[in-house]
Design a protein around this motif. Structure first.
Motif, PDB file in Angstrom:
ATOM      1  N   GLN A  31       4.185 -17.110 -11.694  1.00  0.00           N
ATOM      2  CA  GLN A  31       3.518 -16.083 -10.914  1.00  0.00           C
ATOM      3  C   GLN A  31       4.405 -14.848 -10.777  1.00  0.00           C
ATOM      4  OE1 GLN A  31       3.789 -18.473  -6.916  1.00  0.00           O
ATOM      5  NE2 GLN A  31       3.367 -16.348  -6.355  1.00  0.00           N
ATOM      6  N   HIS A  32       3.745 -13.688 -10.704  1.00  0.00           N
ATOM      7  CA  HIS A  32       4.475 -12.429 -10.620  1.00  0.00           C
ATOM      8  C   HIS A  32       3.606 -11.432  -9.884  1.00  0.00           C
ATOM      9  CE1 HIS A  32       6.399  -8.647 -11.942  1.00  0.00           C
ATOM     10  NE2 HIS A  32       7.484  -9.389 -12.017  1.00  0.00           N
ATOM     11  N   GLU A  33       4.250 -10.529  -9.157  1.00  0.00           N
ATOM     12  CA  GLU A  33       3.501  -9.553  -8.364  1.00  0.00           C
ATOM     13  C   GLU A  33       2.654  -8.620  -9.219  1.00  0.00           C
ATOM     14  OE1 GLU A  33       7.173  -6.297  -7.972  1.00  0.00           O
ATOM     15  OE2 GLU A  33       6.517  -7.454  -6.223  1.00  0.00           O
ATOM     16  N   SER A  34       2.922  -8.578 -10.527  1.00  0.00           N
ATOM     17  CA  SER A  34       2.131  -7.720 -11.403  1.00  0.00           C
ATOM     18  C   SER A  34       0.697  -8.207 -11.547  1.00  0.00           C
ATOM     19  CB  SER A  34       2.780  -7.632 -12.792  1.00  0.00           C
ATOM     20  OG  SER A  34       2.800  -8.917 -13.411  1.00  0.00           O
ATOM     21  N   TRP A  35       0.442  -9.510 -11.257  1.00  0.00           N
ATOM     22  CA  TRP A  35      -0.932 -10.002 -11.379  1.00  0.00           C
ATOM     23  C   TRP A  35      -1.387 -10.852 -10.190  1.00  0.00           C
ATOM     24  CZ3 TRP A  35      -1.912 -15.374 -12.320  1.00  0.00           C
ATOM     25  CH2 TRP A  35      -0.778 -16.141 -12.611  1.00  0.00           C
ATOM     26  N   ILE A  36      -0.481 -11.174  -9.279  1.00  0.00           N
ATOM     27  CA  ILE A  36      -0.841 -11.894  -8.055  1.00  0.00           C
ATOM     28  C   ILE A  36      -0.846 -10.910  -6.886  1.00  0.00           C
ATOM     29  CG2 ILE A  36      -0.189 -13.680  -6.413  1.00  0.00           C
ATOM     30  CD1 ILE A  36      -1.039 -14.962  -8.922  1.00  0.00           C
ATOM     31  N   GLN A  37      -1.963 -10.815  -6.175  1.00  0.00           N
ATOM     32  CA  GLN A  37      -2.044  -9.900  -5.040  1.00  0.00           C
ATOM     33  C   GLN A  37      -1.785 -10.596  -3.710  1.00  0.00           C
ATOM     34  OE1 GLN A  37      -5.680  -7.640  -5.019  1.00  0.00           O
ATOM     35  NE2 GLN A  37      -4.883  -6.195  -6.524  1.00  0.00           N
ATOM     36  N   ARG A  64      -3.596 -17.892  -0.293  1.00  0.00           N
ATOM     37  CA  ARG A  64      -4.030 -18.527   0.956  1.00  0.00           C
ATOM     38  C   ARG A  64      -4.089 -20.034   0.770  1.00  0.00           C
ATOM     39  NH1 ARG A  64      -9.475 -17.480   4.699  1.00  0.00           N
ATOM     40  NH2 ARG A  64      -8.958 -19.066   6.250  1.00  0.00           N
ATOM     41  N   THR A  65      -3.650 -20.762   1.782  1.00  0.00           N
ATOM     42  CA  THR A  65      -3.811 -22.210   1.839  1.00  0.00           C
ATOM     43  C   THR A  65      -4.978 -22.521   2.767  1.00  0.00           C
ATOM     44  OG1 THR A  65      -1.443 -22.589   1.486  1.00  0.00           O
ATOM     45  CG2 THR A  65      -2.720 -24.401   2.439  1.00  0.00           C
ATOM     46  N   VAL A  66      -5.930 -23.318   2.295  1.00  0.00           N
ATOM     47  CA  VAL A  66      -7.139 -23.628   3.058  1.00  0.00           C
ATOM     48  C   VAL A  66      -6.998 -24.996   3.713  1.00  0.00           C
ATOM     49  CG1 VAL A  66      -9.636 -23.972   2.944  1.00  0.00           C
ATOM     50  CG2 VAL A  66      -8.557 -22.190   1.560  1.00  0.00           C
ATOM     51  N   ASP A  67      -6.699 -24.988   5.005  1.00  0.00           N
ATOM     52  CA  ASP A  67      -6.680 -26.208   5.824  1.00  0.00           C
ATOM     53  C   ASP A  67      -5.840 -27.320   5.197  1.00  0.00           C
ATOM     54  OD1 ASP A  67      -7.288 -27.680   8.053  1.00  0.00           O
ATOM     55  OD2 ASP A  67      -9.167 -28.460   7.259  1.00  0.00           O
ATOM     56  N   ARG A  68      -4.745 -26.948   4.528  1.00  0.00           N
ATOM     57  CA  ARG A  68      -3.858 -27.914   3.870  1.00  0.00           C
ATOM     58  C   ARG A  68      -4.597 -28.791   2.850  1.00  0.00           C
ATOM     59  NH1 ARG A  68      -2.254 -31.681   6.867  1.00  0.00           N
ATOM     60  NH2 ARG A  68      -3.644 -31.349   8.632  1.00  0.00           N
ATOM     61  N   LEU A  69      -5.715 -28.278   2.341  1.00  0.00           N
ATOM     62  CA  LEU A  69      -6.502 -29.010   1.353  1.00  0.00           C
ATOM     63  C   LEU A  69      -6.306 -28.441  -0.054  1.00  0.00           C
ATOM     64  CD1 LEU A  69      -9.819 -29.389   3.377  1.00  0.00           C
ATOM     65  CD2 LEU A  69      -8.322 -31.262   2.671  1.00  0.00           C
ATOM     66  N   PHE A  70      -6.350 -27.130  -0.193  1.00  0.00           N
ATOM     67  CA  PHE A  70      -6.161 -26.498  -1.493  1.00  0.00           C
ATOM     68  C   PHE A  70      -5.682 -25.067  -1.293  1.00  0.00           C
ATOM     69  CE2 PHE A  70     -10.648 -25.843  -0.412  1.00  0.00           C
ATOM     70  CZ  PHE A  70     -10.834 -24.493  -0.664  1.00  0.00           C
ATOM     71  N   ASP A  71      -5.315 -24.429  -2.407  1.00  0.00           N
ATOM     72  CA  ASP A  71      -4.785 -23.071  -2.361  1.00  0.00           C
ATOM     73  C   ASP A  71      -5.588 -22.178  -3.310  1.00  0.00           C
ATOM     74  OD1 ASP A  71      -1.826 -23.159  -0.965  1.00  0.00           O
ATOM     75  OD2 ASP A  71      -2.340 -25.045  -1.950  1.00  0.00           O
ATOM     76  N   TYR A  72      -5.606 -20.894  -2.983  1.00  0.00           N
ATOM     77  CA  TYR A  72      -6.125 -19.945  -3.960  1.00  0.00           C
ATOM     78  C   TYR A  72      -5.342 -18.642  -3.895  1.00  0.00           C
ATOM     79  CZ  TYR A  72      -9.023 -17.649  -0.304  1.00  0.00           C
ATOM     80  OH  TYR A  72      -9.468 -16.999   0.824  1.00  0.00           O
ATOM     81  N   PHE A  73      -5.344 -17.940  -5.029  1.00  0.00           N
ATOM     82  CA  PHE A  73      -4.647 -16.676  -5.180  1.00  0.00           C
ATOM     83  C   PHE A  73      -5.652 -15.605  -5.586  1.00  0.00           C
ATOM     84  CE2 PHE A  73      -1.569 -19.955  -5.697  1.00  0.00           C
ATOM     85  CZ  PHE A  73      -0.343 -19.443  -5.280  1.00  0.00           C
ATOM     86  N   ILE A  74      -5.481 -14.401  -5.063  1.00  0.00           N
ATOM     87  CA  ILE A  74      -6.247 -13.247  -5.516  1.00  0.00           C
ATOM     88  C   ILE A  74      -5.445 -12.608  -6.647  1.00  0.00           C
ATOM     89  CG2 ILE A  74      -7.329 -11.061  -4.894  1.00  0.00           C
ATOM     90  CD1 ILE A  74      -8.517 -13.495  -3.479  1.00  0.00           C
ATOM     91  N   VAL A  75      -6.077 -12.458  -7.811  1.00  0.00           N
ATOM     92  CA  VAL A  75      -5.346 -12.014  -9.002  1.00  0.00           C
ATOM     93  C   VAL A  75      -5.986 -10.766  -9.607  1.00  0.00           C
ATOM     94  CG1 VAL A  75      -4.707 -14.408  -9.503  1.00  0.00           C
ATOM     95  CG2 VAL A  75      -6.704 -13.415 -10.639  1.00  0.00           C
ATOM     96  N   GLU A  76      -5.178 -10.072 -10.384  1.00  0.00           N
ATOM     97  CA  GLU A  76      -5.685  -9.023 -11.272  1.00  0.00           C
ATOM     98  C   GLU A  76      -6.051  -9.701 -12.580  1.00  0.00           C
ATOM     99  OE1 GLU A  76      -6.406  -5.973 -10.870  1.00  0.00           O
ATOM    100  OE2 GLU A  76      -5.554  -5.574  -8.892  1.00  0.00           O
ATOM    101  N   ARG A  77      -7.332  -9.941 -12.764  1.00  0.00           N
ATOM    102  CA  ARG A  77      -7.749 -10.804 -13.867  1.00  0.00           C
ATOM    103  C   ARG A  77      -7.340 -10.248 -15.232  1.00  0.00           C
ATOM    104  NH1 ARG A  77     -12.835 -14.749 -13.893  1.00  0.00           N
ATOM    105  NH2 ARG A  77     -12.717 -15.458 -16.047  1.00  0.00           N
ATOM    106  N   ALA A  78      -7.344  -8.932 -15.380  1.00  0.00           N
ATOM    107  CA  ALA A  78      -7.039  -8.336 -16.685  1.00  0.00           C
ATOM    108  C   ALA A  78      -5.600  -8.584 -17.108  1.00  0.00           C
ATOM    109  CB  ALA A  78      -7.323  -6.841 -16.647  1.00  0.00           C
ATOM    110  N   THR A  79      -4.714  -8.853 -16.153  1.00  0.00           N
ATOM    111  CA  THR A  79      -3.299  -9.030 -16.499  1.00  0.00           C
ATOM    112  C   THR A  79      -2.819 -10.476 -16.316  1.00  0.00           C
ATOM    113  OG1 THR A  79      -2.691  -8.298 -14.256  1.00  0.00           O
ATOM    114  CG2 THR A  79      -2.709  -6.631 -16.005  1.00  0.00           C
ATOM    115  N   VAL A  80      -3.750 -11.402 -16.104  1.00  0.00           N
ATOM    116  CA  VAL A  80      -3.373 -12.814 -16.005  1.00  0.00           C
ATOM    117  C   VAL A  80      -2.796 -13.282 -17.347  1.00  0.00           C
ATOM    118  CG1 VAL A  80      -4.264 -15.163 -15.768  1.00  0.00           C
ATOM    119  CG2 VAL A  80      -5.076 -13.370 -14.230  1.00  0.00           C
TER     120      VAL A  80
END
Length: 271
Positions: free
Chosen positions: A130-136, A139-155
């Motif tokens: 992961q890098h700040e160039s594509w990860i904005q 969030r951790t959801v209730d200690r169940l799973f995680d998600y990241f907001i990304v810049e899809r074009a630079t993934v």
């Protein structure tokens, strides 16, 4: 019959996901979500009315990756009708008449501990790419799973594919939906929660609808299944990565797909 349906980009849509053809007029709309003063989600009026009609004969169960709080923001389920059951947090929680089923959540967490690698291991491995160039943000959801907001074009596609294969071996699923990149333990899934609700209700047949790979498990297990011709499931079907045997696809994409989905559900309920 029980109808288990994903919400976002299956039945409800943000303006950015309408996917209207050039010059097309959107259907009459019902604003169903406002957050921090912003209009977030809509449902076609025809869909809202038909969902209410469906309740006469079918047990409708919303199924979503949304948190409990995010699900409760959907005014359609407070103002127009309230489903007896709702599955949120990708199956990590079941709401029974609005209240969390604590026994179900405890079982899910026990399964996570027994069958899946610890989330700290998953996040540590992901930290290598992961890098700040594509990860904005993340969030951790209730200690169940995680998600990241990304810049899809630079993934970094190749690196993410390699990480996805490794995560699968740890009993975690990686799913990129729009700008959200999800890391979800395989035991936190929509189908297991749907099957539990089926047992609670005594319904013998299940119809399911959804657009993402996180919906695929319940579509594959359902008696009747439909997906819109957009989203992850459609993309994997279109390019041959997955062969969908028992899943029907809508002819229209975007917000107009929702009415086609309900056409299919009404047809299936009559079989």
């Amino acid at each position: 019959m029980l109808f288990a349906s994903d919400l976002d980009q299956t039945l409800i849509y943000s303006q950015s996901s309408f996917r209207l053809a050039p010059g097309a007029i959107p259907p009459a709309l019902n604003l169903v979500e406002i957050h921090e003063g912003r209009e977030i989600s809509y449902v076609a009026n025809s869909v809202a009315l038909r969902l209410q009609r469906l309740l006469d004969n079918v047990c409708f169960v919303p199924v979503t990756t949304r948190t409990i709080e995010q699900y409760r923001r959907i005014s359609l389920f407070r103002r127009d009708f309230t489903p007896d059951y709702a599955i949120v947090c990708n199956g990590g929680h079941i709401l029974v008449r609005g209240n969390p089923d604590e026994a179900w959540n405890r079982q899910v967490r026990a399964n996570m501990e027994q069958f899946c690698a610890d989330r700290s291991l998953i996040l540590a491995r992901f930290g290598e790419l992961q890098h700040e160039s594509w990860i904005q943000s993340s969030r951790t959801v209730d200690r169940l799973f995680d998600y990241f907001i990304v810049e899809r074009a630079t993934v970094p596609a190749a690196e993410l594919n390699s990480f996805t294969e490794w995560a699968e071996q740890q009993n975690w699923r990686v799913s990129l939906q729009g700008r959200k990149l999800y890391f979800v333990p395989k035991v936190v899934n929509k189908w297991d929660a749907v099957a539990h609700v089926r047992n609670l209700t005594g319904r013998t047949r299940i119809a399911a609808a959804g657009d993402s790979l996180l919906d695929l498990c319940m579509l594959e297990q359902a008696d009747f299944a439909i997906a819109p011709c957009h989203g992850e499931i459609w993309e994997h079907h279109s390019d041959g990565r997955l062969v969908m045997v028992n899943i029907r696809f809508t002819k229209q994409q975007g917000i107009y797909a929702a009415d086609e989905i309900l056409d299919f559900i009404f047809e299936s309920a009559g079989k």
